[in-house]
Design a protein around this motif. Structure first.
Motif, mmCIF file in Angstrom:
data_model
loop_
_atom_site.group_PDB
_atom_site.id
_atom_site.type_symbol
_atom_site.label_atom_id
_atom_site.label_comp_id
_atom_site.label_asym_id
_atom_site.label_seq_id
_atom_site.Cartn_x
_atom_site.Cartn_y
_atom_site.Cartn_z
ATOM 1 N N UNK A 66 27.774 11.966 44.902
ATOM 2 C CA UNK A 66 28.999 11.345 44.622
ATOM 3 C C UNK A 66 30.079 12.382 45.391
ATOM 4 N N UNK A 67 30.896 11.740 46.157
ATOM 5 C CA UNK A 67 32.064 12.150 46.592
ATOM 6 C C UNK A 67 33.076 12.628 45.451
ATOM 7 N N UNK A 68 33.826 13.480 45.921
ATOM 8 C CA UNK A 68 34.960 14.407 44.932
ATOM 9 C C UNK A 68 36.001 14.113 45.516
ATOM 10 N N UNK A 69 36.936 12.817 45.463
ATOM 11 C CA UNK A 69 38.248 12.876 46.062
ATOM 12 C C UNK A 69 39.273 13.579 45.266
ATOM 13 N N UNK A 70 40.383 13.766 45.844
ATOM 14 C CA UNK A 70 41.497 14.528 45.009
ATOM 15 C C UNK A 70 41.947 13.254 44.014
ATOM 16 N N UNK A 71 42.246 12.109 44.449
ATOM 17 C CA UNK A 71 42.411 11.092 43.623
ATOM 18 C C UNK A 71 41.542 11.124 42.410
ATOM 19 N N UNK A 72 40.518 11.400 42.592
ATOM 20 C CA UNK A 72 39.285 11.191 41.488
ATOM 21 C C UNK A 72 39.651 12.515 40.504
ATOM 22 N N UNK A 73 39.904 13.802 40.979
ATOM 23 C CA UNK A 73 40.268 15.012 40.231
ATOM 24 C C UNK A 73 41.581 14.843 39.392
ATOM 25 N N UNK A 74 42.451 13.960 40.053
ATOM 26 C CA UNK A 74 43.756 13.699 39.416
ATOM 27 C C UNK A 74 43.392 12.850 38.005
ATOM 28 N N UNK A 75 42.595 11.947 38.260
ATOM 29 C CA UNK A 75 42.258 11.105 37.284
ATOM 30 C C UNK A 75 41.400 11.646 36.074
ATOM 31 N N UNK A 76 40.471 12.676 36.515
ATOM 32 C CA UNK A 76 39.793 13.489 35.629
ATOM 33 C C UNK A 76 40.751 14.283 34.625
ATOM 34 N N UNK A 77 41.521 15.040 35.467
ATOM 35 C CA UNK A 77 42.230 15.831 34.738
ATOM 36 C C UNK A 77 43.364 15.203 33.783
ATOM 37 N N UNK A 78 43.581 13.742 34.077
ATOM 38 C CA UNK A 78 44.516 13.127 33.040
ATOM 39 C C UNK A 78 43.651 12.531 31.818
ATOM 40 N N UNK A 79 42.551 12.302 31.901
ATOM 41 C CA UNK A 79 41.690 12.424 30.807
ATOM 42 C C UNK A 79 41.379 13.655 30.104
ATOM 43 N N UNK A 80 40.988 14.574 31.007
ATOM 44 C CA UNK A 80 40.678 16.182 30.415
ATOM 45 C C UNK A 80 42.013 16.279 29.522
ATOM 46 N N UNK A 81 43.085 16.303 29.863
ATOM 47 C CA UNK A 81 44.388 16.794 29.279
ATOM 48 C C UNK A 81 44.404 16.016 27.705
ATOM 49 N N UNK A 82 44.195 14.692 28.099
ATOM 50 C CA UNK A 82 44.113 13.962 26.480
ATOM 51 C C UNK A 82 43.114 14.256 25.645
ATOM 52 N N UNK A 83 41.935 14.904 26.054
ATOM 53 C CA UNK A 83 40.960 14.997 25.235
ATOM 54 C C UNK A 83 41.047 16.581 24.617
ATOM 55 N N UNK A 84 41.300 17.411 25.557
ATOM 56 C CA UNK A 84 41.351 18.920 25.323
ATOM 57 C C UNK A 84 42.344 19.356 24.619
ATOM 58 N N UNK A 85 43.602 18.758 25.030
ATOM 59 C CA UNK A 85 44.589 19.098 23.859
ATOM 60 C C UNK A 85 44.583 18.723 22.611
ATOM 61 N N UNK A 86 44.041 17.492 22.264
ATOM 62 C CA UNK A 86 43.530 16.974 20.881
ATOM 63 C C UNK A 86 42.746 18.085 20.487
ATOM 64 N N UNK A 87 41.564 18.252 21.077
ATOM 65 C CA UNK A 87 40.520 19.326 20.466
ATOM 66 C C UNK A 87 40.993 20.444 20.198
ATOM 67 N N UNK A 88 42.059 21.108 20.962
ATOM 68 C CA UNK A 88 42.904 22.424 20.615
ATOM 69 C C UNK A 88 43.614 22.083 19.312
ATOM 70 N N UNK A 89 44.150 21.066 19.077
ATOM 71 C CA UNK A 89 45.099 20.858 18.075
ATOM 72 C C UNK A 89 44.367 20.665 16.749
ATOM 73 N N UNK A 90 43.156 19.992 16.860
ATOM 74 C CA UNK A 90 42.411 19.900 15.690
ATOM 75 C C UNK A 90 41.657 21.160 15.449
ATOM 76 N N UNK A 91 41.213 21.783 16.286
ATOM 77 C CA UNK A 91 40.659 23.166 16.154
ATOM 78 C C UNK A 91 41.577 24.025 15.226
ATOM 79 N N UNK A 92 42.940 23.822 15.678
ATOM 80 C CA UNK A 92 43.912 25.085 14.859
ATOM 81 C C UNK A 92 43.960 24.351 13.330
ATOM 82 N N UNK A 93 43.621 23.190 13.107
ATOM 83 C CA UNK A 93 43.854 22.459 11.747
ATOM 84 C C UNK A 93 42.339 22.822 11.104
#
Length: 218
Positions: A66-93
């Motif tokens: 599969x190709x990896x376009x910059x648009x795909x990277x942006x979309x992945x990071x949008x999802x990653x931010x949502x998931x990892x920020x929440x995971x970090x917050x929950x880990x702190x709790x």
């Protein structure tokens, strides 16, 4: 190890590490000869890789990386931010503060080691330890599964960028800050530190590939 698992792991690593570049045709006969397994395990491995988004079935061409376009990277990071920020917050709790305090020290030491020219692969292994600690500590199996599903895609995206020593040292400091916030039991700070880190990482990839070039060595 089953033959299909052997084939899957070998191809998975080759794709994530950019040894198999986007658009590479993955022929069953050639792969079975190269990997030393029959065509059936290769077919099973390719099916798994396609389900993960690492390969794509192309009519008339078989299966390709599969190709990896910059648009795909942006979309992945949008999802990653949502998931990892929440995971970090929950880990702190919910997490073990001692484990993250140790990771904070490890990342601080890694920053000094990177400045001295140590192996980047060692650093990536340490980053993997942080991923594992977040998975263990966030206490949400659905969140963990979502993160595990996108990590191979993120690993490919990360390797699109050139490995600048300064950026890796900055990343170590950012990871250290995330771990410090989790160890201190500060969920909002942990989420904010994660968001800052991911925004910086995405910008580095975008700056490294202004013309949507292929990955390392391409």
């Amino acid at each position: 190890m089953r033959a299909s698992e052997k084939a899957y792991q070998a191809l998975h690593q080759d794709i994530v590490q950019w040894r198999l570049s986007p658009g590479t045709v993955l022929g069953e006969v050639e792969l079975s000869e190269r990997l030393g397994v029959s065509r059936t395990p290769v077919r099973e491995a390719l099916s798994r890789l396609t389900a993960e988004g690492l390969t794509t079935a192309k009519g008339g061409r078989g299966v390709v990386v599969t190709d990896v376009s910059l648009e795909t990277v942006r979309e992945l990071y949008e999802l990653r931010e949502t998931l990892e920020a929440k995971a970090a917050a929950l880990a702190a709790e919910r997490g073990d503060s001692g484990s993250f305090a140790q990771l904070q020290r490890d990342f601080a030491a890694a920053g000094l080691s990177l400045a001295a020219g140590s192996s980047t692969e060692e650093y990536y292994r340490l980053s993997g330890n942080l991923d594992a600690a977040l998975d263990k500590s966030c206490g949400n199996p659905f969140l963990v599964n979502s993160l595990k599903n996108i990590r191979p895609l993120l690993a490919r995206a990360r390797r699109m960028a050139q490995e600048h020593p300064e950026r890796l040292q900055a990343t170590a400091a950012e990871h250290s800050a995330i771990c410090a916030a989790i160890a201190a039991g500060k969920p909002q700070v942990a989420a904010a530190a994660t968001t800052i880190h991911l925004n910086n990482s995405l910008q580095h990839i975008l700056d490294s590939k202004p013309n949507n070039q292929k990955g390392p060595g391409q």
